[in-house]
Design a protein around this motif. Structure first.
Motif: not given
Length: 306
Positions: A186-194, A214-216, A302-306
């Motif tokens: 139910g969350r979908g996919v969050d995205f971030r340009d790193l 990306y994060r689910t 410095n890899v981060t997630f949404p």
């Protein structure tokens, strides 16, 4: 934009026909305790112990060792060599390259046989054996019981992993597959340009071009676009590690590459997928990728997630 990015991730999670696919090997850091029993004759093969830059490996002996009798090949490539009465702690530096094999010898103080023990330290880009117990005398019943207990825990983890893999293999493709395996929940996919914030260590096997995260609900993924640096030998990632500042690691589930990176083949994609609950830390993490022999690596910081 969010929907188009989500569609891209759906295809990355569940597709892969005609592309390179590898499973990151299980970490040797964690529950496992390596136990080595020495014998008094010369028939015992030299034990190999995995070490990795920046990670501590501790030997614990059941006999006192001579601090002056410790010899380590390539000592200058270790940031820490700390010998105690019955312990020896090693921390390799970044000067130690993957695939290197260095001999470590310790001598015991009591004069009993065997008088010394020799190990071969094998450098790995990201994995090490954190805890090695070395026995010259007969082990106690308690140590065997503890070994059985840990083996049962690891066997249960393997069983759960096999069940997860069978469940995912039998799931349908596409969006239906993600729903059926509860990856989205139910969350979908969050995205971030790193791309702008991620750093790359010098001397890597390839140059980063774009980096996306990306994060689910239950997974995270890093997508790295790589360009060849002209190396004649093609490069394919077979393993990956995502490690935080406190040396915590995310459990890598799979490593996918769109094709071998070779001269003339630009912008190949590597996707690293890992387990992570929604409340997990966002980073920063260090992403390390390595090929089959572990010698040519790529390290991103410095890899981060949404």
């Amino acid at each position: 934009m969010h929907h188009s990015v989500s569609a891209v991730l759906l295809s990355l999670f569940l597709s892969g026909a005609g592309a390179a696919l590898a499973q990151s090997p299980a970490s040797t850091v964690g529950l496992s305790v390596r136990r080595i029993e020495l014998v008094s004759d010369d028939t015992q093969p030299v034990a190999e112990v995995a070490v990795s830059p920046g990670l501590s490996t501790v030997f614990i002996f059941d006999s006192e060792v001579s601090r002056e009798g410790v010899t380590l090949e390539g000592r200058e490539r270790f940031a820490v060599l700390d010998a105690g009465l019955s312990t020896l702690r090693l921390v390799p530096s970044e000067k130690l390259f993957p695939g290197e094999r260095l001999r470590l010898t310790v001598r015991f103080l009591d004069g009993a046989a065997p008088a010394s023990a020799t190990f071969v330290l094998v450098a790995h880009p990201a994995r090490s054996e954190a805890h090695v117990e070395v026995y010259r005398r007969k082990r106690s019943v308690e140590t065997y019981q503890e070994e059985v207990r840990l083996a049962r825990i690891e066997a249960e983890q393997c069983r759960e992993e096999n069940e997860r893999l069978r469940s995912e293999r039998s799931a349908p493709d596409g969006l239906t597959g993600l729903i059926s395996t509860a990856v989205l929940s139910g969350r979908g996919v969050d995205f971030r340009d790193l791309t702008e914030g991620v750093t790359q260590a010098p001397g890597g096997a390839a140059a980063k071009n774009f980096v996306y995260a990306y994060r689910t609900a239950r997974r995270v993924a890093v997508e790295v676009h790589l360009n060849s640096r002209g190396d004649a030998q093609p490069w394919t990632a077979v393993g990956a590690m995502l490690r935080g500042k406190a040396n915590e690691e995310l459990k890598v589930l799979r490593v996918w590459q769109s094709g071998p990176l070779a001269p003339g083949s630009t912008n190949q994609r590597v996707v690293v997928e890992a387990e992570s609950a929604s409340e997990s830390p966002q980073g920063p993490f260090t992403l390390k990728l390595w090929d089959a022999d572990g010698r040519r690596t790529i390290t991103l910081g410095n890899v981060t997630f949404p």
